[in-house]
Scaffold this motif. Structure first.
Motif, short mmCIF file in Angstrom:
data_model
loop_
_atom_site.label_atom_id
_atom_site.label_comp_id
_atom_site.label_asym_id
_atom_site.label_seq_id
_atom_site.Cartn_x
_atom_site.Cartn_y
_atom_site.Cartn_z
N ILE A 1 -6.06 -6.03 -10.27
CA ILE A 1 -5.86 -6.70 -8.98
C ILE A 1 -4.37 -6.92 -8.72
O ILE A 1 -3.85 -6.60 -7.64
N VAL A 2 -3.66 -7.45 -9.71
CA VAL A 2 -2.25 -7.78 -9.53
C VAL A 2 -1.40 -6.52 -9.37
O VAL A 2 -0.61 -6.38 -8.42
N ILE A 3 -1.58 -5.57 -10.30
CA ILE A 3 -0.75 -4.37 -10.28
C ILE A 3 -1.15 -3.44 -9.13
O ILE A 3 -0.30 -2.81 -8.49
N GLY A 4 -2.47 -3.37 -8.85
CA GLY A 4 -2.91 -2.56 -7.72
C GLY A 4 -2.33 -3.07 -6.41
O GLY A 4 -1.89 -2.28 -5.56
N ALA A 5 -2.29 -4.39 -6.25
CA ALA A 5 -1.70 -4.98 -5.04
C ALA A 5 -0.21 -4.66 -4.96
O ALA A 5 0.32 -4.38 -3.86
N CYS A 6 0.47 -4.70 -6.11
CA CYS A 6 1.89 -4.34 -6.13
C CYS A 6 2.11 -2.89 -5.72
O CYS A 6 3.03 -2.57 -4.95
N ALA A 7 1.26 -2.00 -6.23
CA ALA A 7 1.39 -0.57 -5.90
C ALA A 7 1.12 -0.32 -4.43
O ALA A 7 1.76 0.55 -3.81
N ASP A 8 0.18 -1.07 -3.85
CA ASP A 8 -0.12 -0.90 -2.43
C ASP A 8 0.95 -1.51 -1.53
O ASP A 8 1.09 -1.12 -0.37
N ARG A 43 3.99 3.40 -5.24
CA ARG A 43 3.41 3.92 -6.48
C ARG A 43 4.48 4.15 -7.55
O ARG A 43 4.28 3.88 -8.72
N ARG A 44 5.65 4.67 -7.13
CA ARG A 44 6.67 5.07 -8.10
C ARG A 44 7.20 3.89 -8.90
O ARG A 44 7.28 3.94 -10.14
N LYS A 45 7.58 2.81 -8.23
CA LYS A 45 8.12 1.64 -8.93
C LYS A 45 7.08 1.05 -9.89
O LYS A 45 7.41 0.65 -11.01
N THR A 46 5.84 0.99 -9.43
CA THR A 46 4.79 0.40 -10.25
C THR A 46 4.53 1.24 -11.49
O THR A 46 4.39 0.71 -12.60
N LEU A 47 4.48 2.56 -11.34
CA LEU A 47 4.23 3.43 -12.48
C LEU A 47 5.37 3.35 -13.50
O LEU A 47 5.14 3.41 -14.71
N PHE A 50 -4.48 3.63 -14.25
CA PHE A 50 -5.36 4.70 -13.78
C PHE A 50 -5.34 4.77 -12.26
O PHE A 50 -5.20 5.84 -11.67
N ALA A 51 -5.48 3.61 -11.61
CA ALA A 51 -5.59 3.59 -10.14
C ALA A 51 -4.31 4.05 -9.47
O ALA A 51 -4.35 4.87 -8.53
N THR A 52 -3.17 3.56 -9.94
CA THR A 52 -1.91 3.91 -9.30
C THR A 52 -1.58 5.38 -9.51
O THR A 52 -1.11 6.07 -8.60
N SER A 81 -4.83 1.67 -4.22
CA SER A 81 -4.61 1.27 -5.61
C SER A 81 -5.42 0.02 -5.96
O SER A 81 -6.00 -0.07 -7.04
N THR A 82 -5.45 -0.94 -5.05
CA THR A 82 -6.23 -2.16 -5.28
C THR A 82 -7.71 -1.84 -5.44
O THR A 82 -8.37 -2.31 -6.38
N GLY A 83 -8.25 -1.04 -4.52
CA GLY A 83 -9.68 -0.71 -4.56
C GLY A 83 -10.07 0.05 -5.80
O GLY A 83 -11.07 -0.27 -6.46
N VAL A 84 -9.29 1.08 -6.13
CA VAL A 84 -9.61 1.87 -7.32
C VAL A 84 -9.44 1.04 -8.58
O VAL A 84 -10.28 1.08 -9.48
#
Length: 449
Positions: free
Chosen positions: A83-90, A94-98, A144-146, A378-381
Protein backbone atom coordinates in the motif's frame (compact mmCIF):
# COMPACT_ATOMS: atom_id res chain seq x y z
CA UNK A 1 12.75 -10.94 -28.91
CA UNK A 2 14.14 -8.22 -31.16
CA UNK A 3 10.78 -7.44 -32.74
CA UNK A 4 9.16 -7.41 -29.32
CA UNK A 5 11.37 -4.55 -28.25
CA UNK A 6 10.00 -1.95 -30.63
CA UNK A 7 8.75 0.74 -28.31
CA UNK A 8 5.70 1.93 -30.23
CA UNK A 9 3.08 3.11 -27.77
CA UNK A 10 -0.68 2.90 -28.39
CA UNK A 11 -1.24 6.61 -27.63
CA UNK A 12 0.48 8.98 -30.06
CA UNK A 13 0.83 11.57 -27.29
CA UNK A 14 3.11 9.19 -25.41
CA UNK A 15 6.73 9.72 -26.40
CA UNK A 16 8.19 6.62 -28.11
CA UNK A 17 11.11 4.91 -26.43
CA UNK A 18 14.22 3.71 -28.23
CA UNK A 19 15.03 0.02 -28.33
CA UNK A 20 17.96 0.46 -25.92
CA UNK A 21 15.71 2.33 -23.46
CA UNK A 22 13.22 -0.52 -23.52
CA UNK A 23 15.97 -3.09 -22.99
CA UNK A 24 17.23 -1.19 -19.94
CA UNK A 25 13.70 -0.88 -18.58
CA UNK A 26 13.15 -4.64 -18.90
CA UNK A 27 16.44 -5.40 -17.14
CA UNK A 28 15.80 -2.84 -14.40
CA UNK A 29 12.31 -4.17 -13.78
CA UNK A 30 13.23 -7.83 -13.44
CA UNK A 31 16.51 -7.63 -11.52
CA UNK A 32 14.93 -6.76 -8.17
CA UNK A 33 12.24 -9.40 -8.51
CA UNK A 34 14.95 -11.95 -9.21
CA UNK A 35 16.83 -10.92 -6.06
CA UNK A 36 13.61 -11.18 -4.04
CA UNK A 37 12.99 -14.72 -5.21
CA UNK A 38 16.60 -15.77 -4.82
CA UNK A 39 16.51 -14.76 -1.16
CA UNK A 40 13.12 -16.30 -0.45
CA UNK A 41 14.02 -19.60 -2.05
CA UNK A 42 17.39 -19.82 -0.35
CA UNK A 43 15.68 -19.28 3.01
CA UNK A 44 13.31 -22.16 2.26
CA UNK A 45 16.06 -24.49 1.06
CA UNK A 46 18.13 -23.93 4.19
CA UNK A 47 15.17 -23.78 6.60
CA UNK A 48 16.41 -26.79 8.54
CA UNK A 49 19.93 -25.37 8.84
CA UNK A 50 18.67 -21.89 9.75
CA UNK A 51 16.47 -23.39 12.46
CA UNK A 52 19.56 -24.97 14.05
CA UNK A 53 21.54 -21.71 13.87
CA UNK A 54 18.91 -19.26 15.14
CA UNK A 55 16.17 -21.32 16.84
CA UNK A 56 17.86 -24.17 18.79
CA UNK A 57 14.91 -24.79 21.13
CA UNK A 58 15.70 -28.48 21.65
CA UNK A 59 12.63 -29.70 19.75
CA UNK A 60 12.98 -30.32 16.02
CA UNK A 61 9.34 -29.58 15.21
CA UNK A 62 9.18 -26.28 17.13
CA UNK A 63 12.58 -25.18 15.89
CA UNK A 64 11.49 -25.68 12.30
CA UNK A 65 8.08 -24.11 12.97
CA UNK A 66 9.72 -20.95 14.35
CA UNK A 67 11.92 -20.77 11.25
CA UNK A 68 8.90 -21.10 8.94
CA UNK A 69 7.01 -18.55 11.02
CA UNK A 70 9.90 -16.11 10.51
CA UNK A 71 9.71 -16.91 6.80
CA UNK A 72 5.99 -16.14 6.90
CA UNK A 73 6.35 -12.83 8.77
CA UNK A 74 7.99 -11.33 5.72
CA UNK A 75 4.71 -11.94 3.93
CA UNK A 76 2.48 -10.68 6.71
CA UNK A 77 3.93 -7.16 6.38
CA UNK A 78 3.85 -7.24 2.57
CA UNK A 79 0.34 -5.78 2.16
CA UNK A 80 1.39 -2.78 4.28
CA UNK A 81 4.52 -2.34 2.20
CA UNK A 82 2.44 -2.75 -0.94
CA UNK A 83 0.00 0.00 0.00
CA UNK A 84 2.70 2.48 1.02
CA UNK A 85 5.20 1.77 -1.74
CA UNK A 86 2.52 1.28 -4.40
CA UNK A 87 1.09 4.70 -3.54
CA UNK A 88 4.59 6.20 -3.79
CA UNK A 89 5.11 4.62 -7.22
CA UNK A 90 1.76 5.95 -8.43
CA UNK A 91 2.51 9.44 -7.16
CA UNK A 92 6.28 9.93 -7.57
CA UNK A 93 7.04 7.51 -10.39
CA UNK A 94 8.19 3.97 -11.05
CA UNK A 95 11.91 4.71 -11.50
CA UNK A 96 12.55 6.41 -8.15
CA UNK A 97 10.57 3.77 -6.28
CA UNK A 98 12.38 0.86 -7.93
CA UNK A 99 15.77 2.42 -7.12
CA UNK A 100 14.86 2.70 -3.44
CA UNK A 101 13.47 -0.84 -3.28
CA UNK A 102 16.59 -2.54 -4.60
CA UNK A 103 18.70 -0.94 -1.85
CA UNK A 104 16.27 -1.95 0.88
CA UNK A 105 16.18 -5.54 -0.41
CA UNK A 106 19.97 -5.73 -0.57
CA UNK A 107 20.23 -4.45 3.02
CA UNK A 108 17.81 -7.07 4.37
CA UNK A 109 19.57 -9.84 2.44
CA UNK A 110 22.95 -8.69 3.82
CA UNK A 111 21.54 -8.75 7.36
CA UNK A 112 20.50 -12.37 6.90
CA UNK A 113 23.95 -13.33 5.71
CA UNK A 114 25.94 -11.51 8.41
CA UNK A 115 23.87 -11.99 11.58
CA UNK A 116 25.72 -14.29 14.05
CA UNK A 117 23.89 -17.34 15.37
CA UNK A 118 22.06 -17.90 18.64
CA UNK A 119 25.18 -19.38 20.22
CA UNK A 120 26.96 -16.02 19.77
CA UNK A 121 24.24 -13.39 20.26
CA UNK A 122 21.57 -15.26 22.16
CA UNK A 123 18.02 -13.97 21.73
CA UNK A 124 19.30 -10.98 19.73
CA UNK A 125 20.14 -13.32 16.82
CA UNK A 126 16.56 -14.45 15.97
CA UNK A 127 15.34 -10.87 16.60
CA UNK A 128 17.77 -9.54 13.98
CA UNK A 129 16.65 -12.24 11.55
CA UNK A 130 13.05 -11.23 12.21
CA UNK A 131 13.90 -7.56 11.51
CA UNK A 132 15.62 -8.55 8.28
CA UNK A 133 12.53 -10.48 7.18
CA UNK A 134 10.26 -7.54 8.03
CA UNK A 135 12.44 -5.12 6.05
CA UNK A 136 12.42 -7.46 3.11
CA UNK A 137 8.67 -7.97 3.37
CA UNK A 138 8.09 -4.21 3.29
CA UNK A 139 10.37 -3.75 0.28
CA UNK A 140 9.05 -6.62 -1.80
CA UNK A 141 5.52 -5.49 -0.98
CA UNK A 142 5.91 -2.90 -3.71
CA UNK A 143 8.59 -4.58 -5.85
CA UNK A 144 6.46 -6.91 -7.99
CA UNK A 145 3.74 -4.33 -8.63
CA UNK A 146 6.02 -1.42 -9.49
CA UNK A 147 8.26 -3.52 -11.73
CA UNK A 148 5.25 -5.10 -13.47
CA UNK A 149 3.77 -1.63 -14.06
CA UNK A 150 7.06 -0.44 -15.54
CA UNK A 151 7.33 -3.45 -17.85
CA UNK A 152 3.80 -3.29 -19.23
CA UNK A 153 3.85 0.50 -19.57
CA UNK A 154 6.95 0.22 -21.75
CA UNK A 155 5.39 -2.57 -23.84
CA UNK A 156 4.21 -1.91 -27.43
CA UNK A 157 0.61 -2.67 -28.47
CA UNK A 158 -0.28 -6.36 -28.40
CA UNK A 159 2.78 -7.22 -26.28
CA UNK A 160 1.63 -6.38 -22.76
CA UNK A 161 1.42 -10.00 -21.57
CA UNK A 162 4.68 -10.96 -23.23
CA UNK A 163 6.59 -8.06 -21.67
CA UNK A 164 4.98 -8.72 -18.30
CA UNK A 165 6.09 -12.35 -18.49
CA UNK A 166 9.73 -11.26 -18.05
CA UNK A 167 8.84 -10.57 -14.44
CA UNK A 168 8.06 -14.27 -14.06
CA UNK A 169 11.13 -15.21 -16.10
CA UNK A 170 13.26 -13.42 -13.52
CA UNK A 171 11.74 -15.74 -10.90
CA UNK A 172 12.71 -18.73 -13.02
CA UNK A 173 16.28 -17.45 -13.29
CA UNK A 174 16.36 -16.96 -9.51
CA UNK A 175 14.93 -20.46 -9.07
CA UNK A 176 17.69 -21.91 -11.25
CA UNK A 177 20.50 -19.99 -9.57
CA UNK A 178 19.31 -20.49 -5.99
CA UNK A 179 18.65 -24.21 -6.37
CA UNK A 180 21.97 -24.81 -8.11
CA UNK A 181 23.74 -22.83 -5.40
CA UNK A 182 21.99 -24.83 -2.68
CA UNK A 183 22.67 -28.09 -4.56
CA UNK A 184 26.40 -27.37 -4.79
CA UNK A 185 26.68 -26.32 -1.15
CA UNK A 186 24.75 -29.31 0.23
CA UNK A 187 26.65 -31.71 -2.06
CA UNK A 188 30.16 -30.38 -1.51
CA UNK A 189 30.20 -29.24 2.11
CA UNK A 190 30.06 -31.28 5.26
CA UNK A 191 27.15 -30.80 7.65
CA UNK A 192 29.36 -28.84 10.07
CA UNK A 193 30.69 -26.55 7.34
CA UNK A 194 27.17 -25.93 6.03
CA UNK A 195 25.96 -25.13 9.54
CA UNK A 196 28.95 -22.92 10.32
CA UNK A 197 29.20 -20.75 7.20
CA UNK A 198 28.02 -22.48 4.03
CA UNK A 199 24.36 -21.42 4.24
CA UNK A 200 25.40 -17.76 4.46
CA UNK A 201 27.16 -17.70 1.08
CA UNK A 202 23.98 -17.35 -1.08
CA UNK A 203 22.68 -14.44 1.02
CA UNK A 204 25.99 -12.60 0.73
CA UNK A 205 26.08 -13.20 -3.03
CA UNK A 206 22.50 -11.98 -3.32
CA UNK A 207 23.34 -8.77 -1.47
CA UNK A 208 26.01 -7.97 -4.09
CA UNK A 209 23.27 -7.57 -6.70
CA UNK A 210 21.91 -4.53 -4.84
CA UNK A 211 24.42 -1.85 -5.92
CA UNK A 212 24.37 -3.15 -9.50
CA UNK A 213 20.58 -3.09 -9.56
CA UNK A 214 20.49 0.44 -8.12
CA UNK A 215 22.85 1.71 -10.81
CA UNK A 216 20.77 0.16 -13.60
CA UNK A 217 17.47 1.39 -12.20
CA UNK A 218 18.78 4.89 -11.54
CA UNK A 219 19.82 5.25 -15.20
CA UNK A 220 16.52 4.30 -16.87
CA UNK A 221 13.87 6.76 -18.04
CA UNK A 222 10.51 7.02 -16.30
CA UNK A 223 7.61 4.94 -17.64
CA UNK A 224 6.24 6.72 -20.75
CA UNK A 225 2.62 6.11 -19.74
CA UNK A 226 3.22 7.55 -16.26
CA UNK A 227 5.04 10.59 -17.70
CA UNK A 228 2.17 11.20 -20.14
CA UNK A 229 -0.37 11.01 -17.31
CA UNK A 230 1.60 13.42 -15.13
CA UNK A 231 1.94 15.91 -18.00
CA UNK A 232 -1.76 15.67 -18.84
CA UNK A 233 -2.83 16.20 -15.21
CA UNK A 234 -0.25 18.89 -14.54
CA UNK A 235 0.60 17.30 -11.19
CA UNK A 236 1.37 13.94 -9.60
CA UNK A 237 -1.59 11.50 -9.63
CA UNK A 238 -3.46 11.33 -6.32
CA UNK A 239 -6.25 9.06 -5.12
CA UNK A 240 -7.36 8.09 -1.62
CA UNK A 241 -7.68 4.47 -0.54
CA UNK A 242 -11.39 5.01 0.09
CA UNK A 243 -11.94 6.07 -3.52
CA UNK A 244 -9.73 3.24 -4.73
CA UNK A 245 -11.73 0.57 -2.91
CA UNK A 246 -15.01 2.06 -4.08
CA UNK A 247 -13.98 2.27 -7.73
CA UNK A 248 -11.51 -0.61 -8.02
CA UNK A 249 -12.57 -3.06 -5.30
CA UNK A 250 -14.02 -5.49 -7.84
CA UNK A 251 -10.82 -5.37 -9.88
CA UNK A 252 -8.74 -6.03 -6.74
CA UNK A 253 -10.81 -9.16 -5.95
CA UNK A 254 -10.37 -10.39 -9.52
CA UNK A 255 -6.60 -9.76 -9.30
CA UNK A 256 -6.40 -11.76 -6.07
CA UNK A 257 -8.22 -14.60 -7.80
CA UNK A 258 -5.67 -14.56 -10.61
CA UNK A 259 -2.76 -14.82 -8.19
CA UNK A 260 -3.99 -17.25 -5.50
CA UNK A 261 -3.64 -20.55 -7.37
CA UNK A 262 -0.28 -19.55 -8.88
CA UNK A 263 1.08 -18.39 -5.52
CA UNK A 264 0.03 -21.61 -3.78
CA UNK A 265 1.57 -23.72 -6.56
CA UNK A 266 4.77 -21.70 -6.71
CA UNK A 267 5.51 -21.72 -3.00
CA UNK A 268 4.54 -25.34 -2.46
CA UNK A 269 6.41 -26.80 -5.40
CA UNK A 270 9.46 -24.54 -5.33
CA UNK A 271 9.92 -23.27 -1.78
CA UNK A 272 8.31 -25.97 0.37
CA UNK A 273 8.98 -29.03 -1.80
CA UNK A 274 12.64 -29.52 -0.78
CA UNK A 275 11.55 -29.51 2.87
CA UNK A 276 8.67 -31.91 2.06
CA UNK A 277 10.98 -34.28 0.20
CA UNK A 278 13.46 -34.35 3.08
CA UNK A 279 11.02 -34.56 6.00
CA UNK A 280 8.01 -36.43 4.59
CA UNK A 281 9.45 -38.58 1.79
CA UNK A 282 12.80 -39.16 3.54
CA UNK A 283 14.78 -38.58 0.37
CA UNK A 284 18.03 -36.59 0.07
CA UNK A 285 17.56 -32.82 -0.20
CA UNK A 286 19.81 -32.68 -3.25
CA UNK A 287 17.28 -34.69 -5.30
CA UNK A 288 14.61 -32.04 -4.83
CA UNK A 289 17.09 -29.23 -5.48
CA UNK A 290 18.16 -30.77 -8.78
CA UNK A 291 14.53 -30.97 -9.92
CA UNK A 292 13.98 -27.38 -8.82
CA UNK A 293 16.97 -26.24 -10.89
CA UNK A 294 15.57 -27.95 -13.99
CA UNK A 295 12.21 -26.35 -13.21
CA UNK A 296 13.95 -22.98 -13.42
CA UNK A 297 15.24 -23.82 -16.90
CA UNK A 298 11.76 -24.79 -18.04
CA UNK A 299 10.29 -21.61 -16.60
CA UNK A 300 12.80 -19.40 -18.41
CA UNK A 301 11.33 -20.61 -21.71
CA UNK A 302 7.80 -21.37 -20.51
CA UNK A 303 6.82 -17.99 -19.04
CA UNK A 304 7.48 -15.93 -22.21
CA UNK A 305 5.66 -18.59 -24.25
CA UNK A 306 2.66 -18.26 -21.96
CA UNK A 307 2.84 -14.47 -22.36
CA UNK A 308 2.75 -14.80 -26.14
CA UNK A 309 -0.22 -17.17 -26.00
CA UNK A 310 -2.04 -14.77 -23.70
CA UNK A 311 -1.46 -11.85 -26.09
CA UNK A 312 -2.84 -13.92 -28.94
CA UNK A 313 -5.85 -15.61 -27.35
CA UNK A 314 -6.60 -13.50 -24.29
CA UNK A 315 -5.12 -14.19 -20.86
CA UNK A 316 -8.48 -14.39 -19.08
CA UNK A 317 -9.77 -16.88 -21.64
CA UNK A 318 -6.81 -19.18 -20.99
CA UNK A 319 -6.98 -18.82 -17.20
CA UNK A 320 -9.97 -21.10 -16.66
CA UNK A 321 -8.96 -24.23 -18.65
CA UNK A 322 -5.41 -24.21 -17.27
CA UNK A 323 -6.58 -23.75 -13.67
CA UNK A 324 -9.26 -26.45 -13.97
CA UNK A 325 -6.72 -28.92 -15.35
CA UNK A 326 -4.41 -28.20 -12.40
CA UNK A 327 -7.18 -28.59 -9.82
CA UNK A 328 -8.03 -31.98 -11.30
CA UNK A 329 -4.38 -33.11 -11.49
CA UNK A 330 -3.11 -32.02 -8.04
CA UNK A 331 -4.38 -35.00 -6.02
CA UNK A 332 -3.42 -37.76 -8.52
CA UNK A 333 0.05 -36.26 -8.86
CA UNK A 334 0.79 -36.25 -5.11
CA UNK A 335 -0.83 -39.66 -4.65
CA UNK A 336 1.35 -41.10 -7.41
CA UNK A 337 4.54 -39.78 -5.74
CA UNK A 338 3.51 -41.00 -2.29
CA UNK A 339 2.62 -44.48 -3.58
CA UNK A 340 6.32 -45.17 -4.16
CA UNK A 341 8.54 -42.19 -3.18
CA UNK A 342 11.60 -42.23 -5.38
CA UNK A 343 13.84 -39.47 -6.76
CA UNK A 344 12.58 -40.32 -10.26
CA UNK A 345 8.92 -39.84 -9.33
CA UNK A 346 9.63 -36.62 -7.46
CA UNK A 347 11.52 -35.28 -10.48
CA UNK A 348 8.73 -36.23 -12.89
CA UNK A 349 6.12 -34.59 -10.67
CA UNK A 350 8.21 -31.43 -10.41
CA UNK A 351 8.44 -31.23 -14.20
CA UNK A 352 4.69 -31.65 -14.66
CA UNK A 353 3.96 -29.02 -12.02
CA UNK A 354 6.43 -26.61 -13.61
CA UNK A 355 4.86 -26.89 -17.08
CA UNK A 356 1.41 -26.16 -15.67
CA UNK A 357 2.74 -23.34 -13.51
CA UNK A 358 4.48 -21.73 -16.50
CA UNK A 359 1.27 -21.75 -18.54
CA UNK A 360 -0.70 -20.53 -15.54
CA UNK A 361 1.58 -17.73 -14.32
CA UNK A 362 3.42 -16.37 -17.35
CA UNK A 363 0.69 -13.83 -18.03
CA UNK A 364 0.04 -12.89 -14.38
CA UNK A 365 1.93 -9.55 -14.35
CA UNK A 366 0.14 -8.40 -17.49
CA UNK A 367 -3.21 -9.69 -16.26
CA UNK A 368 -2.93 -7.73 -13.02
CA UNK A 369 -1.76 -4.47 -14.58
CA UNK A 370 -4.55 -4.81 -17.17
CA UNK A 371 -7.10 -4.46 -14.35
CA UNK A 372 -6.02 -1.01 -13.13
CA UNK A 373 -5.51 2.40 -14.80
CA UNK A 374 -2.12 4.10 -14.78
CA UNK A 375 -2.99 6.40 -11.87
CA UNK A 376 -3.61 3.51 -9.45
CA UNK A 377 -1.82 0.65 -11.17
CA UNK A 378 1.01 0.08 -8.69
CA UNK A 379 -1.32 0.45 -5.71
CA UNK A 380 -3.91 -1.93 -7.14
CA UNK A 381 -1.44 -4.60 -8.19
CA UNK A 382 0.57 -4.33 -4.96
CA UNK A 383 -2.45 -4.61 -2.69
CA UNK A 384 -4.13 -7.52 -4.47
CA UNK A 385 -0.90 -9.39 -5.23
CA UNK A 386 0.47 -9.15 -1.70
CA UNK A 387 -2.75 -10.12 0.05
CA UNK A 388 -3.09 -13.18 -2.18
CA UNK A 389 0.58 -14.18 -1.92
CA UNK A 390 0.61 -13.68 1.85
CA UNK A 391 -2.48 -15.79 2.52
CA UNK A 392 -1.90 -18.56 -0.02
CA UNK A 393 1.85 -18.40 -0.79
CA UNK A 394 3.98 -17.15 2.06
CA UNK A 395 1.90 -18.89 4.70
CA UNK A 396 1.69 -22.10 2.63
CA UNK A 397 4.83 -23.83 4.01
CA UNK A 398 3.84 -23.13 7.61
CA UNK A 399 0.17 -24.02 7.03
CA UNK A 400 0.89 -27.24 5.18
CA UNK A 401 3.63 -28.33 7.58
CA UNK A 402 1.33 -27.76 10.56
CA UNK A 403 -1.63 -29.54 8.95
CA UNK A 404 0.52 -32.55 8.10
CA UNK A 405 1.69 -32.74 11.71
CA UNK A 406 -1.90 -32.40 13.02
CA UNK A 407 -3.64 -34.74 10.56
CA UNK A 408 -0.81 -37.15 9.82
CA UNK A 409 -1.71 -37.01 6.12
CA UNK A 410 1.05 -36.40 3.62
CA UNK A 411 -1.60 -35.49 1.00
CA UNK A 412 -2.27 -32.12 2.63
CA UNK A 413 -0.36 -30.23 -0.14
CA UNK A 414 -2.71 -31.67 -2.77
CA UNK A 415 -5.83 -30.60 -0.88
CA UNK A 416 -4.28 -27.18 -0.32
CA UNK A 417 -3.72 -26.71 -4.06
CA UNK A 418 -7.26 -27.86 -4.87
CA UNK A 419 -8.71 -25.39 -2.38
CA UNK A 420 -6.57 -22.55 -3.76
CA UNK A 421 -7.61 -23.37 -7.33
CA UNK A 422 -11.32 -23.35 -6.48
CA UNK A 423 -11.01 -19.99 -4.69
CA UNK A 424 -9.21 -18.54 -7.74
CA UNK A 425 -11.86 -19.79 -10.16
CA UNK A 426 -14.65 -18.34 -8.04
CA UNK A 427 -13.05 -14.91 -7.59
CA UNK A 428 -12.19 -14.45 -11.26
CA UNK A 429 -15.42 -16.02 -12.50
CA UNK A 430 -17.80 -14.03 -10.31
CA UNK A 431 -16.24 -10.55 -10.57
CA UNK A 432 -17.42 -8.08 -13.19
CA UNK A 433 -13.80 -7.32 -14.09
CA UNK A 434 -13.06 -10.98 -14.88
CA UNK A 435 -16.20 -11.34 -17.01
CA UNK A 436 -15.45 -8.13 -18.93
CA UNK A 437 -11.89 -9.17 -19.73
CA UNK A 438 -13.03 -12.59 -20.95
CA UNK A 439 -15.35 -10.85 -23.41
CA UNK A 440 -12.79 -8.19 -24.37
CA UNK A 441 -9.31 -9.74 -24.09
CA UNK A 442 -7.65 -6.68 -25.69
CA UNK A 443 -9.13 -4.21 -23.19
CA UNK A 444 -6.40 -2.10 -21.58
CA UNK A 445 -7.08 0.46 -18.91
CA UNK A 446 -4.99 3.45 -19.87
CA UNK A 447 -4.44 6.65 -17.98
CA UNK A 448 -7.75 8.10 -19.02
CA UNK A 449 -9.87 5.32 -17.47
Amino acid sequence: MQSALHAVMPDTDVRPMSRSQVRRAVLASVIGNGLEWFDFLIYGYFAKTISQVFFPVGNGFWSLTLTLATFAIGFVVRPLGGIVIGACADRYGRRKTLSLLILLMALSTLMMGLTPGYATLGIAAPILVLIARILQGLSVGGEFATAAAMLTEYAPPGRKMFFGSFQMTSQAVALLLSSMCAFLLTSRLSHDALLSWGWRVPFLLGALVGPIGFYIRHKIAESPEFEHLRERLGHAPRQSLRVFFRERGDAALCAMGVIIVGAATNYLWHSYMPLYVEHQLHLPLKNALFGTAVSGLIGIAGYPLAGRLADRFGAYRLFFPVTIVWVCAAYPLFAWVLAAPTPERVFAAQMMATVVLSLMSGAHPGMLTQLFPTATRSTGVALSYNVAVTLFGGLAPLTVSTLIDVTGSRLVPAWYLIFAGIVSLLLVGLTASGRRLRRQPDLWLGEGV
